[in-house]
Structures are given as structure tokens and as C-alpha cells.
Design a protein around this motif. Sequence first.
Motif, PDB file in Angstrom:
ATOM      1  N   ALA A 180      40.876  43.268  47.779  1.00 23.10           N
ATOM      2  CA  ALA A 180      39.664  43.798  46.792  1.00 23.10           C
ATOM      3  C   ALA A 180      38.455  42.880  47.441  1.00 23.10           C
ATOM      4  O   ALA A 180      37.925  41.838  46.585  1.00 23.10           O
ATOM      5  CB  ALA A 180      39.809  43.673  45.500  1.00 23.10           C
ATOM      6  N   ASP A 181      37.746  43.241  48.431  1.00 28.96           N
ATOM      7  CA  ASP A 181      36.769  42.445  48.843  1.00 28.96           C
ATOM      8  C   ASP A 181      35.121  43.115  48.825  1.00 28.96           C
ATOM      9  O   ASP A 181      35.162  44.422  49.093  1.00 28.96           O
ATOM     10  CB  ASP A 181      36.990  42.481  50.523  1.00 28.96           C
ATOM     11  CG  ASP A 181      36.115  41.571  51.232  1.00 28.96           C
ATOM     12  OD1 ASP A 181      34.837  41.166  50.674  1.00 28.96           O
ATOM     13  OD2 ASP A 181      36.357  41.024  52.250  1.00 28.96           O
ATOM     14  N   PRO A 182      34.227  42.451  48.085  1.00 29.59           N
ATOM     15  CA  PRO A 182      33.295  43.000  47.623  1.00 29.59           C
ATOM     16  C   PRO A 182      32.288  43.519  48.960  1.00 29.59           C
ATOM     17  O   PRO A 182      31.198  43.996  48.801  1.00 29.59           O
ATOM     18  CB  PRO A 182      32.294  41.962  46.763  1.00 29.59           C
ATOM     19  CG  PRO A 182      33.102  40.849  47.225  1.00 29.59           C
ATOM     20  CD  PRO A 182      34.534  40.924  47.471  1.00 29.59           C
ATOM     21  N   ASP A 183      32.604  42.894  50.144  1.00 31.21           N
ATOM     22  CA  ASP A 183      31.808  42.957  51.490  1.00 31.21           C
ATOM     23  C   ASP A 183      32.141  44.221  52.113  1.00 31.21           C
ATOM     24  O   ASP A 183      31.721  44.567  53.394  1.00 31.21           O
ATOM     25  CB  ASP A 183      32.065  41.545  52.272  1.00 31.21           C
ATOM     26  CG  ASP A 183      31.206  40.577  51.553  1.00 31.21           C
ATOM     27  OD1 ASP A 183      30.428  40.709  50.871  1.00 31.21           O
ATOM     28  OD2 ASP A 183      31.824  39.532  51.998  1.00 31.21           O
ATOM     29  N   ILE A 184      33.154  44.770  51.812  1.00 30.64           N
ATOM     30  CA  ILE A 184      33.508  46.152  52.495  1.00 30.64           C
ATOM     31  C   ILE A 184      33.642  47.385  51.614  1.00 30.64           C
ATOM     32  O   ILE A 184      33.796  47.218  50.468  1.00 30.64           O
ATOM     33  CB  ILE A 184      35.162  45.937  53.157  1.00 30.64           C
ATOM     34  CG1 ILE A 184      36.237  45.730  52.000  1.00 30.64           C
ATOM     35  CG2 ILE A 184      35.263  44.632  54.095  1.00 30.64           C
ATOM     36  CD1 ILE A 184      37.528  45.902  52.711  1.00 30.64           C
TER      37      ILE A 184
END
Length: 306
Positions: A154-158
Amino acid sequence: MVDLKRLAHVVALADECHFARAAERVHLSQPAFSRSIQAIERELAMRLFDRESGTVQPTPAGAFLIARARRLLFDARCLQRDAELYRSSELGDTAFGAGPLPAATIMPLVLPALRRQYPGVGLRLEVNNWQLLYQRLLAEDIEFFVADTRDLPADPDIATASIGRQNGNLFARAGHPLAGTDCRFAQAWQHGLAATRLPTVVKASMAQLAGLPAGTPAALAVECDDLSLLRTLALNTDSVLAVSDAAVQEELRSGLLVQLNVADLPPMFAEMGIVTLLNRTPSPMAQRAIACVRELAQQVNAPPGD
């Protein structure tokens, strides 16, 4: 106004944690690099790095600034690239990635289509597992990748966009002891399961079906990211191949491989998606490549929910 070049020096020092290495990375002498860091600290009236402990580490203020500096530098690179492409009215070359399954099923359609439509454009396709492609994306070495997305962090950058499912099954050579019989997953497991790197949820289901003790991981007999090698293995041994139907269409048509009738096998599938950086606008050519992947994936993947 903060100088972007000095921000780049700050980021380089944060990455290298060493003045000499950081100076070499940005092609400056160490004294000139040190003066640049001191100058931005004076401008901001904040100490950005601790230098007393033997290694260089960001202060809390430095960590705060570095996170925002990375984003500013990222946006500046995107702006420069897009402006150059717009000015020259060129699509530009692109690099993207594919996991083992889409590399074997979707990319054989995508690459010829792109070459026919854009013969003057350079394409670079990297085939690997999603973990390595994810790192390549974050490093901006590729613009997007296509893979089974169920284990992505869960990566906010992708950003991830679904392109459908590839249904799967268990397959074996035509003369396999289980071919043409009704069997259970545990029997297939005993012959040795071969597959690409599988999502965590799939391995957990397999461990349960195989009757392994609770908490015991489902260790595959052979795990390999090269599907051509896995197909060769299944054709020449009693190993059972767990893969999407689309990846073995040719072998099924020729009768070299057969689908096993596994009574207790739950629905198997790969959840295919296109993964991009959230705040980066893909280059013009990458946008066309993504559109091509979306269109041609429909010829390969089953609709979600099937």
C-alpha cells in the motif's frame, strides 16, 4: 527561492550519507559540495545534517526537507522532459516492465502492435517479478509495469489500474499419471508443483489444500520467473505446472500438455494491473503503450469476476 540544484545536493547527501561520495555523484569537488550544503542551511536557517557521529545523517528538519525536495526534483524532471517532447513534437522512447505471466501472454501482442504503429520509437521491455519491477519504477528506470498486483504494498506513490484476470489451472504432460483422471490437489502437490512467484494468498490456499500443518508455508518444488523453462520442465518430468490458461495455449492445442481434473481446486487466477507512479504524467509514448496494453489484454484476460 530555494535553488533546485542545491536541493539535489541535499538529496544526494541524504542518499550517500557521505560527503565525498555525494560530491562525486553530483560531479563537484568535496569543498564545493560542502559549501553548497552550508549555503542552503544558512538560507533556511536550519541544520539539515548531523556530522558528528562519523556518518552523515539527516536531522529531523533535514528529513522534513528531503521528502519535499525529492518531490520537487521529480516534478522538475517531468516538466523538463515533457517540455522537450512538446517542443520537438516527438513521442519519445519509453521503457516499461512486465511480470512473467503478462510477458508470456500479453506482451507478444503488444510489442508487435507498437512496432507496427511507431517504427521510429525505441522501446525497452524489462521482464521480471513484480518486486524488482516495483523498485525499478520507484527509481524511475521504467515508466510503468504490468503484473499480478495482489501482493503490491500500500504505497501512496503508486497507482494501479486493473486490466482483468487471467484464469489459471494445473497442467501436466499428456502421459502424466494424473492425466485423464479425477484427482485432488494433494495428489498433484505430491508430484511437485512448478510456478512463477505466487501471491501470498494463493500460497496460503495451496498449503491448506495440500494438507500441510497449520503455519507451514507452501514451498513450491520449482519457482521460476521464466515461463518457457517451466513449460519445458512440465513437458519432460511429472512436475505439475500451475499457470494461467493463456500461458500454455499452444501446448494445450498440440496436446503436449493437458489440464488436470482437480476436484477440490478453487478458482485460480492472476489479477493483472498496470502500475504507474501516482504523480508522474507518463511520456507520450508510454501513454500509447499503456493504451495498447489495455486494449490487447482484453483478448487474453477473462473479465473480472469470471
